[in-house]
Motif scaffolding. Sequence first.
Motif, PDB file in Angstrom:
ATOM      1  N   GLY A   1       0.812  -1.216   0.000  1.00  0.00           N
ATOM      2  CA  GLY A   1       0.000   0.000   0.000  1.00  0.00           C
ATOM      3  C   GLY A   1       0.845   1.264   0.000  1.00  0.00           C
ATOM      4  O   GLY A   1       2.025   1.237   0.360  1.00  0.00           O
ATOM      5  N   PRO A   2       0.262   2.398  -0.373  1.00  0.00           N
ATOM      6  CA  PRO A   2       1.033   3.637  -0.470  1.00  0.00           C
ATOM      7  C   PRO A   2       1.600   4.133   0.855  1.00  0.00           C
ATOM      8  O   PRO A   2       2.571   4.887   0.866  1.00  0.00           O
ATOM      9  CB  PRO A   2       0.049   4.649  -1.055  1.00  0.00           C
ATOM     10  N   PHE A   3       1.032   3.706   1.970  1.00  0.00           N
ATOM     11  CA  PHE A   3       1.559   4.110   3.284  1.00  0.00           C
ATOM     12  C   PHE A   3       2.202   2.949   4.039  1.00  0.00           C
ATOM     13  O   PHE A   3       2.483   3.068   5.228  1.00  0.00           O
ATOM     14  CB  PHE A   3       0.443   4.737   4.139  1.00  0.00           C
ATOM     15  N   ASP A   4       2.470   1.849   3.357  1.00  0.00           N
ATOM     16  CA  ASP A   4       3.013   0.653   4.011  1.00  0.00           C
ATOM     17  C   ASP A   4       4.536   0.642   4.032  1.00  0.00           C
ATOM     18  O   ASP A   4       5.182  -0.374   3.733  1.00  0.00           O
ATOM     19  CB  ASP A   4       2.495  -0.615   3.313  1.00  0.00           C
TER      20      ASP A   4
ATOM     21  N   LEU B   1      -3.298  10.438  -1.559  1.00  0.00           N
ATOM     22  CA  LEU B   1      -4.162  11.413  -0.885  1.00  0.00           C
ATOM     23  C   LEU B   1      -4.903  12.283  -1.895  1.00  0.00           C
ATOM     24  O   LEU B   1      -6.080  12.587  -1.703  1.00  0.00           O
ATOM     25  CB  LEU B   1      -3.335  12.279   0.067  1.00  0.00           C
ATOM     26  N   VAL B   2      -4.220  12.666  -2.971  1.00  0.00           N
ATOM     27  CA  VAL B   2      -4.880  13.444  -4.020  1.00  0.00           C
ATOM     28  C   VAL B   2      -5.944  12.583  -4.697  1.00  0.00           C
ATOM     29  O   VAL B   2      -7.080  13.018  -4.898  1.00  0.00           O
ATOM     30  CB  VAL B   2      -3.854  13.974  -5.045  1.00  0.00           C
ATOM     31  N   ALA B   3      -5.577  11.356  -5.043  1.00  0.00           N
ATOM     32  CA  ALA B   3      -6.514  10.454  -5.731  1.00  0.00           C
ATOM     33  C   ALA B   3      -7.746  10.173  -4.881  1.00  0.00           C
ATOM     34  O   ALA B   3      -8.842  10.002  -5.419  1.00  0.00           O
ATOM     35  CB  ALA B   3      -5.812   9.150  -6.092  1.00  0.00           C
ATOM     36  N   ALA B   4      -7.587  10.149  -3.572  1.00  0.00           N
ATOM     37  CA  ALA B   4      -8.724   9.886  -2.683  1.00  0.00           C
ATOM     38  C   ALA B   4      -9.807  10.948  -2.820  1.00  0.00           C
ATOM     39  O   ALA B   4     -10.974  10.687  -2.526  1.00  0.00           O
ATOM     40  CB  ALA B   4      -8.247   9.793  -1.233  1.00  0.00           C
ATOM     41  N   GLN B   5      -9.424  12.134  -3.275  1.00  0.00           N
ATOM     42  CA  GLN B   5     -10.388  13.223  -3.445  1.00  0.00           C
ATOM     43  C   GLN B   5     -10.950  13.306  -4.866  1.00  0.00           C
ATOM     44  O   GLN B   5     -11.745  14.191  -5.165  1.00  0.00           O
ATOM     45  CB  GLN B   5      -9.738  14.554  -3.063  1.00  0.00           C
ATOM     46  N   CYS B   6     -10.528  12.396  -5.728  1.00  0.00           N
ATOM     47  CA  CYS B   6     -10.981  12.391  -7.122  1.00  0.00           C
ATOM     48  C   CYS B   6     -12.150  11.418  -7.293  1.00  0.00           C
ATOM     49  O   CYS B   6     -12.295  10.480  -6.501  1.00  0.00           O
ATOM     50  CB  CYS B   6      -9.844  11.930  -8.036  1.00  0.00           C
TER      51      CYS B   6
ATOM     52  N   PRO C   1     -10.537   5.904  -0.624  1.00  0.00           N
ATOM     53  CA  PRO C   1     -10.111   6.632   0.578  1.00  0.00           C
ATOM     54  C   PRO C   1      -8.860   5.994   1.184  1.00  0.00           C
ATOM     55  O   PRO C   1      -8.634   4.794   1.051  1.00  0.00           O
ATOM     56  CB  PRO C   1     -11.306   6.502   1.524  1.00  0.00           C
ATOM     57  N   VAL C   2      -8.055   6.819   1.805  1.00  0.00           N
ATOM     58  CA  VAL C   2      -6.862   6.340   2.506  1.00  0.00           C
ATOM     59  C   VAL C   2      -7.303   6.019   3.929  1.00  0.00           C
ATOM     60  O   VAL C   2      -7.631   6.918   4.699  1.00  0.00           O
ATOM     61  CB  VAL C   2      -5.739   7.391   2.475  1.00  0.00           C
TER      62      VAL C   2
ATOM     63  N   PRO D   1      -2.323  10.131   7.287  1.00  0.00           N
ATOM     64  CA  PRO D   1      -2.696  11.254   8.149  1.00  0.00           C
ATOM     65  C   PRO D   1      -4.075  11.054   8.770  1.00  0.00           C
ATOM     66  O   PRO D   1      -4.967  10.482   8.156  1.00  0.00           O
ATOM     67  CB  PRO D   1      -2.689  12.450   7.200  1.00  0.00           C
ATOM     68  N   LYS D   2      -4.189  11.496   9.981  1.00  0.00           N
ATOM     69  CA  LYS D   2      -5.463  11.385  10.705  1.00  0.00           C
ATOM     70  C   LYS D   2      -6.221  12.719  10.708  1.00  0.00           C
ATOM     71  O   LYS D   2      -7.420  12.745  10.885  1.00  0.00           O
ATOM     72  CB  LYS D   2      -5.216  10.895  12.130  1.00  0.00           C
TER      73      LYS D   2
END
Length: 144
Positions: free
Chosen positions: A7-10, A61-66, A71-72, A78-79
Amino acid sequence: MGTWGPGPFDNDDAADFGGDLDDAAPEQRAELVRTALSRAVRAPDELEHHLGLPAVAAAALVAAQCPDGEPVTTAYGPKQPLPPLAELRPLAARAVVRALGPDSDLTEGWYDYASYLAWRGGLERLRAVLREPDVPFPGQEPLF
């Protein structure tokens, strides 16, 4: 560098980036995302892990808003709430392309081929979400 999943944050660098976003003042968070993406896009030689991994996380994070973005939800992201990041979409797309490119160290070091395929598939999904939608020219009717 510690990596525990595709994953992107792993990984340590991205998890640290998520913490940096939480520690930043709300009005500084978009600039931190922009900076992570810009550093990866502008890296003069090979894209090294310490620049590429935070950029992939920022792109997620950008893609999560598209539209169609996922969602991340990882505990390492980030929380704190993020501002709108839509204006960073083209830069995020370029960072993902760079991460997948032949001059990227991010494609090296995967000892488990199945994990590499999962990581690469995740980046391909990010690239698809971040791709700018086709916009018809004025007066041109959509084909569908």
